[in-house]
Design a protein around this motif. Structure first.
Motif, PDB file in Angstrom:
ATOM      1  N   PRO A   1      75.911 -10.870 -13.903  1.00  0.00           N
ATOM      2  CA  PRO A   1      75.443  -9.868 -12.981  1.00  0.00           C
ATOM      3  C   PRO A   1      75.416  -8.366 -13.818  1.00  0.00           C
ATOM      4  CG  PRO A   1      76.849 -11.054 -11.756  1.00  0.00           C
ATOM      5  CD  PRO A   1      77.205 -11.525 -13.326  1.00  0.00           C
ATOM      6  N   GLY A   2      74.652  -7.679 -13.202  1.00  0.00           N
ATOM      7  CA  GLY A   2      74.728  -6.279 -13.857  1.00  0.00           C
ATOM      8  C   GLY A   2      73.543  -5.984 -14.779  1.00  0.00           C
ATOM      9  N   LEU A   3      72.779  -6.926 -15.499  1.00  0.00           N
ATOM     10  CA  LEU A   3      71.558  -6.753 -16.249  1.00  0.00           C
ATOM     11  C   LEU A   3      70.504  -6.068 -15.734  1.00  0.00           C
ATOM     12  CD1 LEU A   3      70.804  -6.951 -19.238  1.00  0.00           C
ATOM     13  CD2 LEU A   3      70.093  -9.051 -18.532  1.00  0.00           C
ATOM     14  N   GLU A   4      70.201  -4.870 -16.199  1.00  0.00           N
ATOM     15  CA  GLU A   4      68.844  -4.235 -15.446  1.00  0.00           C
ATOM     16  C   GLU A   4      67.555  -4.569 -15.989  1.00  0.00           C
ATOM     17  OE1 GLU A   4      67.187   0.452 -15.786  1.00  0.00           O
ATOM     18  OE2 GLU A   4      69.295   0.099 -16.273  1.00  0.00           O
ATOM     19  N   ASP A   5      67.554  -4.963 -17.149  1.00  0.00           N
ATOM     20  CA  ASP A   5      66.164  -5.431 -17.548  1.00  0.00           C
ATOM     21  C   ASP A   5      66.349  -7.022 -18.269  1.00  0.00           C
ATOM     22  OD1 ASP A   5      63.628  -5.859 -18.358  1.00  0.00           O
ATOM     23  OD2 ASP A   5      63.090  -3.838 -18.709  1.00  0.00           O
ATOM     24  N   VAL A   6      66.154  -8.027 -17.454  1.00  0.00           N
ATOM     25  CA  VAL A   6      66.487  -9.271 -18.094  1.00  0.00           C
ATOM     26  C   VAL A   6      65.119  -9.725 -18.754  1.00  0.00           C
ATOM     27  CG1 VAL A   6      66.448 -11.765 -17.319  1.00  0.00           C
ATOM     28  CG2 VAL A   6      67.496 -10.019 -15.835  1.00  0.00           C
ATOM     29  N   ASP A   7      63.953  -9.277 -18.762  1.00  0.00           N
ATOM     30  CA  ASP A   7      62.971  -9.546 -19.396  1.00  0.00           C
ATOM     31  C   ASP A   7      63.185  -9.134 -21.088  1.00  0.00           C
ATOM     32  OD1 ASP A   7      61.298 -10.986 -17.620  1.00  0.00           O
ATOM     33  OD2 ASP A   7      59.936  -9.130 -17.334  1.00  0.00           O
ATOM     34  N   ASP A   8      63.766  -7.862 -21.352  1.00  0.00           N
ATOM     35  CA  ASP A   8      64.070  -7.374 -22.329  1.00  0.00           C
ATOM     36  C   ASP A   8      65.226  -8.308 -23.157  1.00  0.00           C
ATOM     37  OD1 ASP A   8      62.439  -5.252 -22.094  1.00  0.00           O
ATOM     38  OD2 ASP A   8      64.098  -3.706 -21.640  1.00  0.00           O
ATOM     39  N   ALA A   9      66.307  -8.804 -22.541  1.00  0.00           N
ATOM     40  CA  ALA A   9      67.116  -9.630 -22.840  1.00  0.00           C
ATOM     41  C   ALA A   9      66.592 -10.952 -23.254  1.00  0.00           C
ATOM     42  CB  ALA A   9      68.280  -9.835 -21.943  1.00  0.00           C
ATOM     43  N   HIS A  10      65.580 -11.554 -22.548  1.00  0.00           N
ATOM     44  CA  HIS A  10      64.701 -12.751 -22.948  1.00  0.00           C
ATOM     45  C   HIS A  10      64.095 -12.711 -24.320  1.00  0.00           C
ATOM     46  CE1 HIS A  10      65.533 -15.781 -19.817  1.00  0.00           C
ATOM     47  NE2 HIS A  10      65.570 -15.008 -18.919  1.00  0.00           N
TER      48      HIS A  10
ATOM     49  N   GLY B   1      67.736   1.575 -29.854  1.00  0.00           N
ATOM     50  CA  GLY B   1      68.837   1.187 -30.139  1.00  0.00           C
ATOM     51  C   GLY B   1      69.327  -0.075 -31.399  1.00  0.00           C
ATOM     52  N   TYR B   2      68.162   0.002 -32.325  1.00  0.00           N
ATOM     53  CA  TYR B   2      68.561  -0.724 -33.431  1.00  0.00           C
ATOM     54  C   TYR B   2      68.448  -0.047 -34.693  1.00  0.00           C
ATOM     55  CZ  TYR B   2      66.863  -4.038 -29.385  1.00  0.00           C
ATOM     56  OH  TYR B   2      66.813  -4.665 -28.454  1.00  0.00           O
ATOM     57  N   ALA B   3      69.385   0.981 -34.803  1.00  0.00           N
ATOM     58  CA  ALA B   3      69.034   1.804 -35.959  1.00  0.00           C
ATOM     59  C   ALA B   3      69.321   1.092 -37.059  1.00  0.00           C
ATOM     60  CB  ALA B   3      69.886   2.790 -35.708  1.00  0.00           C
ATOM     61  N   ILE B   4      70.388   0.076 -37.287  1.00  0.00           N
ATOM     62  CA  ILE B   4      70.341  -0.603 -38.527  1.00  0.00           C
ATOM     63  C   ILE B   4      69.196  -1.273 -39.037  1.00  0.00           C
ATOM     64  CG2 ILE B   4      71.837  -2.424 -39.681  1.00  0.00           C
ATOM     65  CD1 ILE B   4      74.124  -1.836 -37.665  1.00  0.00           C
TER      66      ILE B   4
ATOM     67  N   ALA C   1      77.036  -6.836 -22.282  1.00  0.00           N
ATOM     68  CA  ALA C   1      76.735  -7.860 -23.191  1.00  0.00           C
ATOM     69  C   ALA C   1      75.344  -7.632 -23.777  1.00  0.00           C
ATOM     70  CB  ALA C   1      76.747  -9.209 -22.340  1.00  0.00           C
ATOM     71  N   TYR C   2      74.273  -7.345 -23.115  1.00  0.00           N
ATOM     72  CA  TYR C   2      73.094  -6.956 -23.557  1.00  0.00           C
ATOM     73  C   TYR C   2      73.301  -5.863 -24.796  1.00  0.00           C
ATOM     74  CZ  TYR C   2      68.324  -5.143 -23.790  1.00  0.00           C
ATOM     75  OH  TYR C   2      67.036  -4.959 -24.640  1.00  0.00           O
ATOM     76  N   THR C   3      73.930  -4.812 -24.602  1.00  0.00           N
ATOM     77  CA  THR C   3      74.070  -3.770 -25.701  1.00  0.00           C
ATOM     78  C   THR C   3      74.762  -4.199 -26.747  1.00  0.00           C
ATOM     79  OG1 THR C   3      74.432  -2.169 -23.929  1.00  0.00           O
ATOM     80  CG2 THR C   3      75.097  -1.475 -26.005  1.00  0.00           C
ATOM     81  N   LEU C   4      75.779  -5.348 -26.736  1.00  0.00           N
ATOM     82  CA  LEU C   4      76.202  -6.082 -27.798  1.00  0.00           C
ATOM     83  C   LEU C   4      75.343  -6.929 -28.464  1.00  0.00           C
ATOM     84  CD1 LEU C   4      79.917  -6.475 -26.044  1.00  0.00           C
ATOM     85  CD2 LEU C   4      79.441  -5.120 -28.153  1.00  0.00           C
ATOM     86  N   GLY C   5      74.572  -7.472 -27.763  1.00  0.00           N
ATOM     87  CA  GLY C   5      73.409  -8.357 -28.400  1.00  0.00           C
ATOM     88  C   GLY C   5      72.497  -7.545 -28.980  1.00  0.00           C
ATOM     89  N   LYS C   6      72.306  -6.291 -28.806  1.00  0.00           N
ATOM     90  CA  LYS C   6      71.358  -5.615 -29.357  1.00  0.00           C
ATOM     91  C   LYS C   6      71.869  -5.039 -30.731  1.00  0.00           C
ATOM     92  CE  LYS C   6      69.198  -2.089 -27.114  1.00  0.00           C
ATOM     93  NZ  LYS C   6      68.743  -0.971 -26.569  1.00  0.00           N
ATOM     94  N   LEU C   7      73.251  -4.629 -30.702  1.00  0.00           N
ATOM     95  CA  LEU C   7      74.198  -4.404 -31.698  1.00  0.00           C
ATOM     96  C   LEU C   7      74.106  -5.559 -32.892  1.00  0.00           C
ATOM     97  CD1 LEU C   7      75.888  -2.365 -33.195  1.00  0.00           C
ATOM     98  CD2 LEU C   7      77.718  -3.492 -32.116  1.00  0.00           C
ATOM     99  N   TYR C   8      74.337  -6.890 -32.483  1.00  0.00           N
ATOM    100  CA  TYR C   8      74.305  -7.951 -33.454  1.00  0.00           C
ATOM    101  C   TYR C   8      72.928  -8.088 -34.110  1.00  0.00           C
ATOM    102  CZ  TYR C   8      79.056  -9.423 -31.812  1.00  0.00           C
ATOM    103  OH  TYR C   8      80.267  -9.654 -31.576  1.00  0.00           O
ATOM    104  N   PHE C   9      71.862  -7.911 -32.977  1.00  0.00           N
ATOM    105  CA  PHE C   9      70.570  -8.266 -33.504  1.00  0.00           C
ATOM    106  C   PHE C   9      70.330  -7.242 -34.795  1.00  0.00           C
ATOM    107  CE2 PHE C   9      65.954  -8.281 -33.700  1.00  0.00           C
ATOM    108  CZ  PHE C   9      65.443  -9.544 -33.268  1.00  0.00           C
ATOM    109  N   SER C  10      70.451  -5.831 -34.357  1.00  0.00           N
ATOM    110  CA  SER C  10      70.266  -4.878 -35.321  1.00  0.00           C
ATOM    111  C   SER C  10      70.794  -5.130 -36.752  1.00  0.00           C
ATOM    112  CB  SER C  10      70.745  -3.379 -34.784  1.00  0.00           C
ATOM    113  OG  SER C  10      70.470  -2.336 -35.710  1.00  0.00           O
ATOM    114  N   ASP C  11      71.853  -5.683 -36.687  1.00  0.00           N
ATOM    115  CA  ASP C  11      72.779  -5.977 -37.845  1.00  0.00           C
ATOM    116  C   ASP C  11      72.181  -7.404 -38.578  1.00  0.00           C
ATOM    117  OD1 ASP C  11      74.435  -5.197 -40.052  1.00  0.00           O
ATOM    118  OD2 ASP C  11      75.981  -6.740 -39.156  1.00  0.00           O
ATOM    119  N   GLY C  12      71.136  -8.053 -38.227  1.00  0.00           N
ATOM    120  CA  GLY C  12      70.617  -9.137 -38.519  1.00  0.00           C
ATOM    121  C   GLY C  12      71.543 -10.442 -38.170  1.00  0.00           C
ATOM    122  N   LYS C  13      72.377 -10.365 -37.177  1.00  0.00           N
ATOM    123  CA  LYS C  13      73.431 -11.433 -36.851  1.00  0.00           C
ATOM    124  C   LYS C  13      72.743 -12.212 -35.736  1.00  0.00           C
ATOM    125  CE  LYS C  13      77.742  -9.535 -38.724  1.00  0.00           C
ATOM    126  NZ  LYS C  13      77.158  -8.306 -39.366  1.00  0.00           N
TER     127      LYS C  13
END
Length: 403
Positions: A354-363, A267-270, A327-339
């Motif tokens: 609440p609702g985050l499936e994998d907290v370690d990935d987000a950390h 999910g980091y295509a950019i 929120a995690y999906t949007l964080g990945k999008l920003y990361f992919s774009d270098g923001k």
């Protein structure tokens, strides 16, 4: 060439009147001892030749002194003082070591000289390739001067030269434990010894110590390559490849392609597109690798275009969402774009919602985003939040990089 400060301490004490008078040994000898003129005259000539660095001339005169009969034990001692030094200067290390060992055990050497002479004996034995004797002499010396790290290193090197890797590793480990900053040579010896006995934990420890004290892209490459080969988890792989890029060890065609493919799937295509364009711009691809690289880039571009369409409404979506996963999906999008600052903010919200499936990935993404945004202390805190042991091991490498 080794040049001990005490060389010829007694042997060079001859006076101009040696031919007709005696030389008195240092006060540490019980009875005053003398050199008779038959030995003293050629020995004085040998000394003069030594001062002129005429080693062959010195040997000729020493041989003349050795031909005198009878000779006292003290005269033999003084002859050998000059002879081992000449051997040393000629590079005849084995002969010099043999004589110096004889001198130490002769009963003629002042006690005050024995410790330093034993150190030189160890050095000579090592130069001569007599590693067992070098270790023996070095250990004897270290009983008197336990803090001499050069000699500690010689012991470790001596074991390594004998292919006694277990003892080499143990000796090197003792040096490391007693030093705030071990020498690079010691750490390299630890690394090689660990590798030879197939001690994977020791190899990793050695590489990490090298990175802590003497970081280089090559050392990072060796360490990360081992981790990457053992990693099956996509997020761990992405984190390792991102670290490879940051430390300058991302260099091989397969690394760029594998990293880009993992990023696109994750999910980091950019970011995947950027990685492939970076690799292609370095002109590292050729033949089939170039064809594969172009296919990977084309695929990344298609997925990256889809991601870019979402960037326009990302800020509003993040502000409105009450889902940790969104929120995690949007964080990945920003990361992919270098923001990275925006990504960090999104990841923090994801972790707190609440609702985050994998907290370690987000950390992990939060830590890397903060690291790339220059916020080292905050990045380390984020990495510390990872609970999975294997993922925490990858986070530890990132922390090693930041420190």
């Amino acid at each position: 060439m080794m040049k001990p400060t005490w060389i010829l301490s007694a042997a060079l004490a001859f006076t101009g009147a040696l031919g007709v008078s005696a030389v008195v040994l240092a006060p540490s000898v019980a009875e005053a001892q003398t050199i008779g003129p038959k030995v003293g005259v050629p020995l004085k000539a040998a000394q003069d030749a030594v001062k002129k660095k005429n080693w062959n001339g010195a040997l000729a005169k020493i041989k003349e002194a050795q031909g005198v009969q009878p000779r006292t034990a003290y005269e033999d001692y003084m002859i050998n003082e000059l002879l081992w030094y000449v051997y040393l200067q000629q590079g005849r290390n084995a002969d010099a070591a043999r004589l110096l060992e004889q001198q130490i055990g002769s009963g003629q050497m002042p006690a005050s000289e024995k410790v330093q002479r034993t150190k030189t004996l160890a050095q000579l034995q090592f130069r001569a390739g007599n590693y067992a004797k070098a270790i023996q002499a070095a250990n004897q010396y270290l009983k008197s001067v336990p803090g001499d790290q050069d000699m500690q290193v010689m012991v470790a090197q001596g074991y390594y030269q004998q292919k006694d890797y277990k003892n080499a590793l143990a000796a090197a480990d003792r040096i490391v434990k007693g030093s705030q900053k071990p020498s690079e040579d010691v750490l390299q010896l630890m690394l090689r010894s660990s590798y030879e006995i197939k001690d994977e934990a020791g190899t990793t420890k050695s590489l990490e110590l090298l990175l802590k004290h003497y970081p280089s892209p090559d050392t990072w490459d060796r360490l990360l390559d081992g981790y990457i080969k053992e990693t099956n988890h996509d997020h761990e792989l992405i984190a390792l490849y991102r670290l490879s890029e940051d430390v300058g060890s991302l260099r091989e065609p397969r690394q760029y392609i594998d990293m880009a493919q993992a990023l696109v799937v994750g999910g980091y295509a950019i970011e995947g597109q950027r990685i492939m364009e970076k690799g292609i711009s370095k002109d590292i691809f050729s033949g089939e690798d170039l064809t594969r690289a172009q296919r990977t880039l084309d695929s990344a571009k298609r997925r990256a275009d889809e991601e870019r369409k979402k960037l326009g409404g990302a800020d509003a979506a993040l502000a409105a969402t009450k889902s940790g996963e969104d929120a995690y999906t949007l964080g990945k999008l920003y990361f992919s774009d270098g923001k990275y600052a925006k990504s960090a903010a999104a990841m923090r919200k994801a972790i707190a919602t609440p609702g985050l499936e994998d907290v370690d990935d987000a950390h992990m993404d939060l830590g890397i985003a903060l690291a790339r945004d220059g916020k080292k202390a905050d990045a380390i805190k984020a990495f510390d939040g990872i609970k999975d042991p294997k993922f925490a091991e990858v986070a530890r490498l990132w922390k090693l990089r930041l420190r």
